[in-house]
Each structure stands twice: as structure tokens, then as C-alpha cells.
Scaffold this motif. Structure first.
Motif, PDB file in Angstrom:
ATOM      1  N   LEU A   6     -48.059  39.676 -29.782  1.00 50.16           N
ATOM      2  CA  LEU A   6     -47.877  40.739 -28.792  1.00 50.16           C
ATOM      3  C   LEU A   6     -46.932  41.811 -29.326  1.00 50.16           C
ATOM      4  O   LEU A   6     -47.167  43.004 -29.131  1.00 50.16           O
ATOM      5  N   LEU A   7     -45.902  41.388 -30.027  1.00 51.16           N
ATOM      6  CA  LEU A   7     -44.994  42.343 -30.654  1.00 51.16           C
ATOM      7  C   LEU A   7     -45.752  43.247 -31.614  1.00 51.16           C
ATOM      8  O   LEU A   7     -45.584  44.466 -31.596  1.00 51.16           O
ATOM      9  N   LYS A   8     -46.615  42.654 -32.425  1.00 50.77           N
ATOM     10  CA  LYS A   8     -47.391  43.428 -33.393  1.00 50.77           C
ATOM     11  C   LYS A   8     -48.300  44.432 -32.697  1.00 50.77           C
ATOM     12  O   LYS A   8     -48.381  45.592 -33.102  1.00 50.77           O
ATOM     13  N   VAL A   9     -48.968  44.017 -31.632  1.00 48.26           N
ATOM     14  CA  VAL A   9     -49.841  44.923 -30.871  1.00 48.26           C
ATOM     15  C   VAL A   9     -49.042  46.107 -30.339  1.00 48.26           C
ATOM     16  O   VAL A   9     -49.452  47.264 -30.465  1.00 48.26           O
ATOM     17  N   ALA A  10     -47.887  45.831 -29.758  1.00 47.73           N
ATOM     18  CA  ALA A  10     -47.068  46.892 -29.164  1.00 47.73           C
ATOM     19  C   ALA A  10     -46.497  47.831 -30.226  1.00 47.73           C
ATOM     20  O   ALA A  10     -46.480  49.051 -30.037  1.00 47.73           O
ATOM     21  N   GLU A  60     -52.898  45.457 -22.738  1.00 44.11           N
ATOM     22  CA  GLU A  60     -53.905  44.974 -21.783  1.00 44.11           C
ATOM     23  C   GLU A  60     -55.211  44.627 -22.491  1.00 44.11           C
ATOM     24  O   GLU A  60     -55.824  43.602 -22.184  1.00 44.11           O
ATOM     25  N   LYS A  61     -55.625  45.461 -23.451  1.00 40.08           N
ATOM     26  CA  LYS A  61     -56.852  45.177 -24.209  1.00 40.08           C
ATOM     27  C   LYS A  61     -56.737  43.872 -24.989  1.00 40.08           C
ATOM     28  O   LYS A  61     -57.728  43.186 -25.205  1.00 40.08           O
ATOM     29  N   ALA A  62     -55.523  43.547 -25.407  1.00 39.06           N
ATOM     30  CA  ALA A  62     -55.292  42.307 -26.156  1.00 39.06           C
ATOM     31  C   ALA A  62     -55.151  41.105 -25.231  1.00 39.06           C
ATOM     32  O   ALA A  62     -54.988  39.984 -25.696  1.00 39.06           O
ATOM     33  N   GLY A  63     -55.212  41.342 -23.922  1.00 41.06           N
ATOM     34  CA  GLY A  63     -55.159  40.247 -22.963  1.00 41.06           C
ATOM     35  C   GLY A  63     -53.784  39.954 -22.393  1.00 41.06           C
ATOM     36  O   GLY A  63     -53.607  38.970 -21.675  1.00 41.06           O
ATOM     37  N   ALA A  64     -52.816  40.806 -22.695  1.00 43.53           N
ATOM     38  CA  ALA A  64     -51.462  40.600 -22.179  1.00 43.53           C
ATOM     39  C   ALA A  64     -51.332  41.220 -20.790  1.00 43.53           C
ATOM     40  O   ALA A  64     -51.999  42.200 -20.465  1.00 43.53           O
ATOM     41  N   GLU A  65     -50.458  40.628 -20.012  1.00 49.44           N
ATOM     42  CA  GLU A  65     -50.174  41.163 -18.678  1.00 49.44           C
ATOM     43  C   GLU A  65     -48.991  42.126 -18.771  1.00 49.44           C
ATOM     44  O   GLU A  65     -47.944  41.779 -19.317  1.00 49.44           O
ATOM     45  N   VAL A  66     -49.186  43.330 -18.254  1.00 46.10           N
ATOM     46  CA  VAL A  66     -48.087  44.288 -18.176  1.00 46.10           C
ATOM     47  C   VAL A  66     -47.390  44.044 -16.848  1.00 46.10           C
ATOM     48  O   VAL A  66     -47.971  44.247 -15.783  1.00 46.10           O
ATOM     49  N   LYS A  67     -46.166  43.551 -16.927  1.00 43.63           N
ATOM     50  CA  LYS A  67     -45.422  43.189 -15.716  1.00 43.63           C
ATOM     51  C   LYS A  67     -45.044  44.422 -14.908  1.00 43.63           C
ATOM     52  O   LYS A  67     -45.163  44.446 -13.691  1.00 43.63           O
ATOM     53  N   ARG A  68     -44.547  45.447 -15.599  1.00 37.54           N
ATOM     54  CA  ARG A  68     -44.221  46.716 -14.938  1.00 37.54           C
ATOM     55  C   ARG A  68     -43.939  47.777 -15.986  1.00 37.54           C
ATOM     56  O   ARG A  68     -43.690  47.481 -17.147  1.00 37.54           O
ATOM     57  N   MET A  69     -43.990  49.018 -15.528  1.00 38.45           N
ATOM     58  CA  MET A  69     -43.631  50.158 -16.370  1.00 38.45           C
ATOM     59  C   MET A  69     -42.745  51.051 -15.515  1.00 38.45           C
ATOM     60  O   MET A  69     -43.149  51.480 -14.438  1.00 38.45           O
ATOM     61  N   GLU A  70     -41.539  51.299 -15.997  1.00 37.81           N
ATOM     62  CA  GLU A  70     -40.572  52.077 -15.235  1.00 37.81           C
ATOM     63  C   GLU A  70     -40.161  53.325 -16.004  1.00 37.81           C
ATOM     64  O   GLU A  70     -40.092  53.304 -17.228  1.00 37.81           O
ATOM     65  N   GLY A  71     -39.873  54.397 -15.269  1.00 38.98           N
ATOM     66  CA  GLY A  71     -39.388  55.635 -15.864  1.00 38.98           C
ATOM     67  C   GLY A  71     -40.475  56.559 -16.365  1.00 38.98           C
ATOM     68  O   GLY A  71     -40.177  57.585 -16.976  1.00 38.98           O
ATOM     69  N   TYR A  72     -41.725  56.208 -16.104  1.00 39.45           N
ATOM     70  CA  TYR A  72     -42.841  56.980 -16.650  1.00 39.45           C
ATOM     71  C   TYR A  72     -42.863  58.428 -16.147  1.00 39.45           C
ATOM     72  O   TYR A  72     -43.064  59.350 -16.930  1.00 39.45           O
ATOM     73  N   GLN A  73     -42.664  58.618 -14.858  1.00 40.42           N
ATOM     74  CA  GLN A  73     -42.746  59.966 -14.272  1.00 40.42           C
ATOM     75  C   GLN A  73     -41.769  60.934 -14.930  1.00 40.42           C
ATOM     76  O   GLN A  73     -42.117  62.068 -15.217  1.00 40.42           O
ATOM     77  N   VAL A  80     -41.585  49.474 -20.839  1.00 41.90           N
ATOM     78  CA  VAL A  80     -42.861  48.785 -20.659  1.00 41.90           C
ATOM     79  C   VAL A  80     -42.573  47.292 -20.815  1.00 41.90           C
ATOM     80  O   VAL A  80     -42.268  46.814 -21.908  1.00 41.90           O
ATOM     81  N   ASP A  81     -42.651  46.578 -19.695  1.00 46.36           N
ATOM     82  CA  ASP A  81     -42.320  45.154 -19.659  1.00 46.36           C
ATOM     83  C   ASP A  81     -43.586  44.331 -19.852  1.00 46.36           C
ATOM     84  O   ASP A  81     -44.445  44.281 -18.969  1.00 46.36           O
ATOM     85  N   LEU A  82     -43.674  43.682 -21.004  1.00 46.69           N
ATOM     86  CA  LEU A  82     -44.822  42.834 -21.329  1.00 46.69           C
ATOM     87  C   LEU A  82     -44.445  41.363 -21.251  1.00 46.69           C
ATOM     88  O   LEU A  82     -45.091  40.510 -21.841  1.00 46.69           O
ATOM     89  N   GLY A  83     -43.362  41.081 -20.545  1.00 42.62           N
ATOM     90  CA  GLY A  83     -42.878  39.709 -20.443  1.00 42.62           C
ATOM     91  C   GLY A  83     -41.866  39.423 -21.522  1.00 42.62           C
ATOM     92  O   GLY A  83     -40.730  39.885 -21.442  1.00 42.62           O
ATOM     93  N   ASP A  84     -42.267  38.698 -22.553  1.00 47.34           N
ATOM     94  CA  ASP A  84     -41.344  38.355 -23.631  1.00 47.34           C
ATOM     95  C   ASP A  84     -41.166  39.464 -24.664  1.00 47.34           C
ATOM     96  O   ASP A  84     -40.383  39.325 -25.601  1.00 47.34           O
ATOM     97  N   VAL A  85     -41.886  40.550 -24.486  1.00 49.45           N
ATOM     98  CA  VAL A  85     -41.732  41.748 -25.318  1.00 49.45           C
ATOM     99  C   VAL A  85     -41.508  42.924 -24.372  1.00 49.45           C
ATOM    100  O   VAL A  85     -42.299  43.141 -23.456  1.00 49.45           O
ATOM    101  N   VAL A  86     -40.430  43.657 -24.600  1.00 46.08           N
ATOM    102  CA  VAL A  86     -40.127  44.830 -23.776  1.00 46.08           C
ATOM    103  C   VAL A  86     -40.011  46.039 -24.696  1.00 46.08           C
ATOM    104  O   VAL A  86     -39.237  46.023 -25.663  1.00 46.08           O
TER     105      VAL A  86
END
Length: 117
Positions: A6-10, A60-73, A80-86
């Protein structure tokens, strides 16, 4: 998918949108928030948003759940919180101001060059 994959994907997603001064920190044993932090920046609000969107989309395409995304606006510091990778995607000025690399200075830096080859 394990945390290293997941780290590599991000990392690849952020690099694909030209995130600058991209780095990853190994947070295991240092923070209960995540195993890895990714830190990078863009030169404009639009670029920061594009980087964050790409990280979210590719995870998401790699099958990971995006827990939340803050500060985008605001597009100044997007988390971008991907669980064990932020992923922390900053506007360049905000990255210099907050300097979270120094805050987490005891964390080992992960070698990402092979992930980008």
C-alpha cells in the motif's frame, strides 16, 4: 494487500502527480496512528488536490479502503488516511511552516527510490 504494498501504491501515485520532496517515514513503534507516513508537497492548491485525488484513486483501485480525506477543500494540507499508511500532502509554504519531518525526526526514512523505478 500488505502495508508495504500500500505504501508503494501511494508513493507511486503521489510521484505520478509530481509531488515534490517526496518521502516516507517508518512510524512503527513511534506512533499508533499508522505504520507509514508519506510526506510530499505541491506548488499550488490545485496540484495538492490533484496529488491527494491520485493517492485516493490509486489506493481504491488497488483494493484499499480510504478511511477519510481531510483538508481537501482548502488544499493546504490534505491528509489521506489509508489506515496503516497516511499521506500528508502539503502546499509548499505549509510544509515549510509545519515541518512535520522534524516533529517525527526519530522515525527512520523509508528508501522509496526502488518503489519509483
Amino acid at each position: 494487500m500488505n502495508n508495504k504494498e500500500l505504501l508503494k501504491v501511494a508513493v507511486q501515485a503521489a510521484d505520478g502527480k509530481n509531488a515534490q520532496n517526496l518521502m516516507a517515514l517508518d512510524m512503527k513503534g513511534i506512533s499508533i496512528l499508522a505504520d507509514y507516513f508519506i510526506i510530499g508537497h505541491g506548488g499550488s492548491v490545485k496540484q495538492v488536490q490533484a496529488i491527494a485525488n491520485e493517492v485516493k484513486s490509486m489506493a481504491e483501485k488497488a483494493g484499499a479502503e480510504v478511511k477519510r480525506m481531510e483538508g481537501y477543500q482548502e488544499g493546504r494540507w490534505v491528509l489521506v488516511d489509508l489506515g496503516d499508511v497516511v499521506a500528508h500532502i502539503f502546499h509548499e509554504e505549509d510544509r515549510l511552516y509545519y515541518n512535520i519531518e522534524k516533529l517525527w525526526g526519530e522515525a527512520d526514512q523509508v528508501e522509496i527510490s526502488q518503489m519509483l523505478a
